[in-house]
Design a protein around this motif. Structure first.
Motif, PDB file in Angstrom:
ATOM      1  N   GLU A 121       0.981  -1.189  -0.006  1.00 31.79           N
ATOM      2  CA  GLU A 121      -0.309   0.249  -0.032  1.00 31.79           C
ATOM      3  C   GLU A 121       0.850   1.083   0.014  1.00 31.79           C
ATOM      4  O   GLU A 121       0.919   1.904  -0.491  1.00 31.79           O
ATOM      5  CB  GLU A 121      -0.853   0.103   1.022  1.00 31.79           C
ATOM      6  CG  GLU A 121      -2.078  -1.019   0.879  1.00 31.79           C
ATOM      7  CD  GLU A 121      -2.795  -0.911   2.389  1.00 31.79           C
ATOM      8  OE1 GLU A 121      -3.724   0.381   2.603  1.00 31.79           O
ATOM      9  OE2 GLU A 121      -2.784  -2.029   3.416  1.00 31.79           O
ATOM     10  N   ALA A 132       3.574   2.009  -1.206  1.00 29.18           N
ATOM     11  CA  ALA A 132       4.156   1.847  -2.625  1.00 29.18           C
ATOM     12  C   ALA A 132       3.391   2.013  -3.397  1.00 29.18           C
ATOM     13  O   ALA A 132       3.926   3.102  -4.371  1.00 29.18           O
ATOM     14  CB  ALA A 132       4.929   0.502  -2.401  1.00 29.18           C
ATOM     15  N   HIS A 133       2.294   2.692  -2.914  1.00 24.36           N
ATOM     16  CA  HIS A 133       1.190   2.820  -4.429  1.00 24.36           C
ATOM     17  C   HIS A 133      -0.024   3.626  -3.828  1.00 24.36           C
ATOM     18  O   HIS A 133      -0.885   3.250  -3.534  1.00 24.36           O
ATOM     19  CB  HIS A 133       0.156   1.849  -5.047  1.00 24.36           C
ATOM     20  CG  HIS A 133       1.846   0.512  -5.561  1.00 24.36           C
ATOM     21  ND1 HIS A 133       1.989   0.061  -6.767  1.00 24.36           N
ATOM     22  CD2 HIS A 133       2.273  -0.599  -5.322  1.00 24.36           C
ATOM     23  CE1 HIS A 133       3.377  -0.405  -6.750  1.00 24.36           C
ATOM     24  NE2 HIS A 133       3.252  -1.055  -5.650  1.00 24.36           N
ATOM     25  N   ASP A 176      -1.717   5.654  -4.918  1.00 25.86           N
ATOM     26  CA  ASP A 176      -2.544   6.967  -5.900  1.00 25.86           C
ATOM     27  C   ASP A 176      -3.659   5.383  -5.755  1.00 25.86           C
ATOM     28  O   ASP A 176      -4.867   6.108  -6.498  1.00 25.86           O
ATOM     29  CB  ASP A 176      -1.822   6.871  -7.265  1.00 25.86           C
ATOM     30  CG  ASP A 176      -0.362   7.712  -7.364  1.00 25.86           C
ATOM     31  OD1 ASP A 176      -0.364   8.736  -6.273  1.00 25.86           O
ATOM     32  OD2 ASP A 176      -0.030   6.826  -8.134  1.00 25.86           O
ATOM     33  N   TYR A 177      -3.412   4.892  -5.000  1.00 26.04           N
ATOM     34  CA  TYR A 177      -4.893   3.593  -5.353  1.00 26.04           C
ATOM     35  C   TYR A 177      -5.005   3.278  -3.730  1.00 26.04           C
ATOM     36  O   TYR A 177      -4.460   3.201  -2.896  1.00 26.04           O
ATOM     37  CB  TYR A 177      -3.829   2.280  -5.172  1.00 26.04           C
ATOM     38  CG  TYR A 177      -3.924   2.146  -6.821  1.00 26.04           C
ATOM     39  CD1 TYR A 177      -4.764   2.209  -8.233  1.00 26.04           C
ATOM     40  CD2 TYR A 177      -2.758   2.414  -7.864  1.00 26.04           C
ATOM     41  CE1 TYR A 177      -4.669   2.131  -9.545  1.00 26.04           C
ATOM     42  CE2 TYR A 177      -1.765   2.095  -8.711  1.00 26.04           C
ATOM     43  CZ  TYR A 177      -3.548   1.920  -9.768  1.00 26.04           C
ATOM     44  OH  TYR A 177      -2.952   1.737 -10.822  1.00 26.04           O
ATOM     45  N   ASN A 184       3.183  -5.987  -5.927  1.00 26.34           N
ATOM     46  CA  ASN A 184       3.895  -5.002  -6.864  1.00 26.34           C
ATOM     47  C   ASN A 184       4.234  -5.145  -8.637  1.00 26.34           C
ATOM     48  O   ASN A 184       4.020  -3.806  -8.484  1.00 26.34           O
ATOM     49  CB  ASN A 184       5.454  -4.833  -6.294  1.00 26.34           C
ATOM     50  CG  ASN A 184       4.765  -4.112  -4.948  1.00 26.34           C
ATOM     51  OD1 ASN A 184       3.893  -3.606  -4.060  1.00 26.34           O
ATOM     52  ND2 ASN A 184       5.776  -4.528  -3.416  1.00 26.34           N
ATOM     53  N   ILE A 208       0.677  -4.083  -9.580  1.00 28.97           N
ATOM     54  CA  ILE A 208       0.557  -2.783  -9.591  1.00 28.97           C
ATOM     55  C   ILE A 208       0.892  -1.884 -10.726  1.00 28.97           C
ATOM     56  O   ILE A 208       0.644  -1.279 -10.999  1.00 28.97           O
ATOM     57  CB  ILE A 208       0.561  -2.512  -8.200  1.00 28.97           C
ATOM     58  CG1 ILE A 208      -0.779  -3.596  -7.374  1.00 28.97           C
ATOM     59  CG2 ILE A 208      -0.165  -0.418  -7.928  1.00 28.97           C
ATOM     60  CD1 ILE A 208      -0.902  -3.363  -5.835  1.00 28.97           C
ATOM     61  N   ASP A 209       2.107  -2.536 -10.718  1.00 25.18           N
ATOM     62  CA  ASP A 209       3.314  -1.070 -11.466  1.00 25.18           C
ATOM     63  C   ASP A 209       3.294  -1.657 -13.218  1.00 25.18           C
ATOM     64  O   ASP A 209       3.318  -0.119 -13.640  1.00 25.18           O
ATOM     65  CB  ASP A 209       4.513  -1.428 -11.163  1.00 25.18           C
ATOM     66  CG  ASP A 209       5.012  -1.567  -9.948  1.00 25.18           C
ATOM     67  OD1 ASP A 209       4.343  -0.008  -8.944  1.00 25.18           O
ATOM     68  OD2 ASP A 209       5.934  -1.797  -9.686  1.00 25.18           O
TER      69      ASP A 209
END
Length: 102
Positions: free
Chosen positions: A41, A43-44, A46-47, A96, A99-100
């Motif tokens: 979470e 690391a991301h 934007d979500y 990861n 999601i990337d």
């Protein structure tokens, strides 16, 4: 992570960029990935991350063709934008990467 409480909330939540994780309390692979979720979470940012208990919300699992758990489905503006669905155990690196790739 937001825990889904009802199906009506689901439709509102997926209007924003979201990663929905289908899980269940009895699922050993779900427990395996759980310690990594805060890092994923973070690391991301934007979500938003949403946890859906597959057994509690079986209609949603059927609607989105989720049979294996844990499964991750990305949404934005109410539409699916990607999925990482299988019956296999998932690692932090694999989640990861998924999601990337969105």
């Amino acid at each position: 992570m937001i825990k889904l409480n009802n199906e009506q909330d689901f439709q509102e939540l997926i209007k924003e960029p979201s990663i929905v994780m289908y899980t269940a309390g009895w699922c050993p692979d779900c427990h395996f990935i759980a310690p990594a979720l805060p890092e994923i979470e973070a690391a991301h940012p934007d979500y938003q991350f949403v946890s859906v208990d597959r057994d509690e919300f079986m209609d949603l699992a059927v609607q989105y063709d989720v049979m294996g758990i844990p499964s991750f489905i990305a949404f934005n503006e109410g539409k699916e934008t990607g999925r990482f669905v299988s019956r296999d155990k998932k690692t932090k690196e694999e989640v990861n990467q998924f999601i990337d790739s969105l």
